[in-house]
Design an enzyme around this catalytic site. Structure first.
Site, PDB file in Angstrom:
ATOM      1  N   LYS A  10      45.642 -26.602   1.596  1.00  0.00           N
ATOM      2  CA  LYS A  10      45.293 -25.168   1.630  1.00  0.00           C
ATOM      3  C   LYS A  10      44.828 -24.717   3.028  1.00  0.00           C
ATOM      4  O   LYS A  10      44.502 -25.556   3.878  1.00  0.00           O
ATOM      5  CB  LYS A  10      44.197 -24.901   0.588  1.00  0.00           C
ATOM      6  CG  LYS A  10      44.670 -25.097  -0.868  1.00  0.00           C
ATOM      7  CD  LYS A  10      43.564 -24.693  -1.857  1.00  0.00           C
ATOM      8  CE  LYS A  10      44.007 -24.851  -3.295  1.00  0.00           C
ATOM      9  NZ  LYS A  10      42.953 -24.409  -4.255  1.00  0.00           N
ATOM     10  N   PHE A  58      38.070 -14.724 -10.192  1.00  0.00           N
ATOM     11  CA  PHE A  58      38.268 -15.212  -8.826  1.00  0.00           C
ATOM     12  C   PHE A  58      39.684 -14.958  -8.284  1.00  0.00           C
ATOM     13  O   PHE A  58      40.018 -15.367  -7.173  1.00  0.00           O
ATOM     14  CB  PHE A  58      37.924 -16.706  -8.726  1.00  0.00           C
ATOM     15  CG  PHE A  58      38.701 -17.605  -9.671  1.00  0.00           C
ATOM     16  CD1 PHE A  58      39.968 -18.070  -9.341  1.00  0.00           C
ATOM     17  CD2 PHE A  58      38.139 -17.995 -10.884  1.00  0.00           C
ATOM     18  CE1 PHE A  58      40.677 -18.894 -10.196  1.00  0.00           C
ATOM     19  CE2 PHE A  58      38.849 -18.834 -11.756  1.00  0.00           C
ATOM     20  CZ  PHE A  58      40.130 -19.277 -11.407  1.00  0.00           C
ATOM     21  N   ARG A  86      46.050 -35.538  -9.568  1.00  0.00           N
ATOM     22  CA  ARG A  86      44.775 -34.917  -9.953  1.00  0.00           C
ATOM     23  C   ARG A  86      43.629 -35.907  -9.708  1.00  0.00           C
ATOM     24  O   ARG A  86      42.542 -35.512  -9.277  1.00  0.00           O
ATOM     25  CB  ARG A  86      44.774 -34.487 -11.429  1.00  0.00           C
ATOM     26  CG  ARG A  86      45.800 -33.450 -11.848  1.00  0.00           C
ATOM     27  CD  ARG A  86      45.613 -32.056 -11.299  1.00  0.00           C
ATOM     28  NE  ARG A  86      44.306 -31.497 -11.424  1.00  0.00           N
ATOM     29  CZ  ARG A  86      44.053 -30.177 -11.278  1.00  0.00           C
ATOM     30  NH1 ARG A  86      45.047 -29.312 -11.038  1.00  0.00           N
ATOM     31  NH2 ARG A  86      42.837 -29.728 -11.352  1.00  0.00           N
ATOM     32  N   THR A  92      37.841 -29.754  -9.285  1.00  0.00           N
ATOM     33  CA  THR A  92      38.055 -28.462  -8.614  1.00  0.00           C
ATOM     34  C   THR A  92      36.898 -28.122  -7.670  1.00  0.00           C
ATOM     35  O   THR A  92      37.102 -27.693  -6.540  1.00  0.00           O
ATOM     36  CB  THR A  92      38.209 -27.334  -9.667  1.00  0.00           C
ATOM     37  OG1 THR A  92      39.229 -27.717 -10.597  1.00  0.00           O
ATOM     38  CG2 THR A  92      38.565 -26.017  -9.022  1.00  0.00           C
ATOM     39  N   ARG A 103      39.116 -33.869  -2.246  1.00  0.00           N
ATOM     40  CA  ARG A 103      38.198 -32.718  -2.251  1.00  0.00           C
ATOM     41  C   ARG A 103      36.788 -33.124  -1.847  1.00  0.00           C
ATOM     42  O   ARG A 103      36.087 -32.365  -1.154  1.00  0.00           O
ATOM     43  CB  ARG A 103      38.234 -32.027  -3.611  1.00  0.00           C
ATOM     44  CG  ARG A 103      39.489 -31.149  -3.764  1.00  0.00           C
ATOM     45  CD  ARG A 103      39.686 -30.655  -5.150  1.00  0.00           C
ATOM     46  NE  ARG A 103      40.685 -29.576  -5.238  1.00  0.00           N
ATOM     47  CZ  ARG A 103      41.242 -29.178  -6.369  1.00  0.00           C
ATOM     48  NH1 ARG A 103      40.901 -29.754  -7.522  1.00  0.00           N
ATOM     49  NH2 ARG A 103      42.132 -28.216  -6.372  1.00  0.00           N
ATOM     50  N   ASN A 113      38.930 -25.307  -1.492  1.00  0.00           N
ATOM     51  CA  ASN A 113      38.775 -26.718  -1.884  1.00  0.00           C
ATOM     52  C   ASN A 113      39.914 -27.623  -1.421  1.00  0.00           C
ATOM     53  O   ASN A 113      40.262 -28.595  -2.075  1.00  0.00           O
ATOM     54  CB  ASN A 113      38.556 -26.812  -3.397  1.00  0.00           C
ATOM     55  CG  ASN A 113      39.696 -26.200  -4.181  1.00  0.00           C
ATOM     56  OD1 ASN A 113      40.635 -25.696  -3.606  1.00  0.00           O
ATOM     57  ND2 ASN A 113      39.614 -26.273  -5.502  1.00  0.00           N
ATOM     58  N   HIS A 116      45.730 -28.196  -3.551  1.00  0.00           N
ATOM     59  CA  HIS A 116      46.169 -27.789  -4.889  1.00  0.00           C
ATOM     60  C   HIS A 116      46.875 -28.962  -5.548  1.00  0.00           C
ATOM     61  O   HIS A 116      47.500 -29.779  -4.869  1.00  0.00           O
ATOM     62  CB  HIS A 116      47.157 -26.622  -4.775  1.00  0.00           C
ATOM     63  CG  HIS A 116      47.904 -26.326  -6.046  1.00  0.00           C
ATOM     64  ND1 HIS A 116      47.345 -25.597  -7.061  1.00  0.00           N
ATOM     65  CD2 HIS A 116      49.142 -26.702  -6.462  1.00  0.00           C
ATOM     66  CE1 HIS A 116      48.225 -25.515  -8.064  1.00  0.00           C
ATOM     67  NE2 HIS A 116      49.323 -26.183  -7.724  1.00  0.00           N
TER      68      HIS A 116
HETATM   69  N1  UDP Z   1      38.755 -21.203  -8.002  1.00  0.00           N
HETATM   70  C1  UDP Z   1      37.722 -20.385  -7.578  1.00  0.00           C
HETATM   71  N2  UDP Z   1      36.637 -20.190  -8.417  1.00  0.00           N
HETATM   72  C2  UDP Z   1      36.570 -20.752  -9.644  1.00  0.00           C
HETATM   73  C3  UDP Z   1      37.626 -21.571 -10.076  1.00  0.00           C
HETATM   74  C4  UDP Z   1      38.700 -21.772  -9.238  1.00  0.00           C
HETATM   75  O1  UDP Z   1      37.765 -19.860  -6.467  1.00  0.00           O
HETATM   76  O2  UDP Z   1      35.573 -20.528 -10.364  1.00  0.00           O
HETATM   77  C5  UDP Z   1      39.931 -21.429  -7.114  1.00  0.00           C
HETATM   78  C6  UDP Z   1      39.996 -22.821  -6.498  1.00  0.00           C
HETATM   79  O3  UDP Z   1      40.569 -22.697  -5.212  1.00  0.00           O
HETATM   80  C7  UDP Z   1      40.926 -23.547  -7.456  1.00  0.00           C
HETATM   81  C8  UDP Z   1      41.922 -22.433  -7.798  1.00  0.00           C
HETATM   82  O4  UDP Z   1      41.126 -21.266  -7.884  1.00  0.00           O
HETATM   83  O5  UDP Z   1      41.556 -24.663  -6.835  1.00  0.00           O
HETATM   84  C9  UDP Z   1      42.677 -22.619  -9.092  1.00  0.00           C
HETATM   85  O6  UDP Z   1      41.753 -22.883 -10.141  1.00  0.00           O
HETATM   86  P1  UDP Z   1      42.008 -24.026 -11.201  1.00  0.00           P
HETATM   87  O7  UDP Z   1      41.008 -23.853 -12.291  1.00  0.00           O
HETATM   88  O8  UDP Z   1      43.463 -24.044 -11.576  1.00  0.00           O
HETATM   89  O9  UDP Z   1      41.615 -25.368 -10.406  1.00  0.00           O
HETATM   90  P2  UDP Z   1      42.537 -26.552  -9.832  1.00  0.00           P
HETATM   91  O10 UDP Z   1      43.679 -26.739 -10.792  1.00  0.00           O
HETATM   92  O11 UDP Z   1      42.997 -26.113  -8.454  1.00  0.00           O
HETATM   93  O12 UDP Z   1      41.635 -27.749  -9.758  1.00  0.00           O
HETATM   94 MG    MG Z   2      45.000 -25.430 -11.640  1.00  0.00          MG
END
Ligand code: UDP
Ligand code: MG
Length: 138
Positions: A10, A58, A86, A92, A103, A113, A116
């Protein structure tokens, strides 16, 4: 096909010059890179990519961030790729991510973070199709 996943390094990580370190971490973790390139998304493209989150509080901040600078997009191959990736990236929120995960090592906040990872094989295929054409998947 459960041996392919999709990753993004990212804008925060690219800006912090972590692209090389993260790419190395990917190889060290046993993934083959089918394809990788630097891109910069428009706000509109980021909104489309993250359409599944369009009802989340968000969403606006996330799509601003993801269109704020360069990203590296990657198609990765490994047995059980979605779950393996993952595990490699960690939770996350970097505060919750395990030691040694990408991360934990390279992210500073829940929003910014570093990486992706697809959440299913089905979404991995869609996400790869969003960024790569067939001739790029080597
Ligand atoms: N994100 C955020 N606030 C939150 C949750 C997620 O800014 O409370 C952002 C973060 O960059 C995350 C992305 O949105 O990676 C997508 O969220 P997801 O829940 O899909 O998490 P991921 O699959 O990336 O772990
Ligand atoms: Mg996701």
């Amino acid at each position: 096909m459960n041996n392919i996943t999709f990753a993004i390094i990212k804008p925060d990580a690219v800006n912090n010059n972590f692209t090389g370190k993260i790419y190395n971490h990917i190889l060290k973790s046993g993934f083959k890179v089918l394809s990788a390139k630097l891109i910069k998304m428009s706000k509109h493209q980021a909104q489309n990519f993250y359409l599944i989150h369009n009802d989340k509080p968000f969403y606006n901040e996330l799509t601003d961030f993801m269109s704020s600078g360069k990203c590296m997009v990657l198609a990765l191959k490994k047995d059980n790729a979605v779950n393996e990736w993952r595990k490699t990236i960690g939770a996350t929120n970097p505060d919750d991510a395990r030691e040694g995960t990408i991360r934990k090592l390279y992210a500073n906040s829940l929003a910014e973070n570093a990486v992706h990872g697809s959440d299913s094989s089905e979404n991995a295929k869609k996400e790869i199709g969003f960024f790569f054409s067939e001739i790029e998947l080597i």
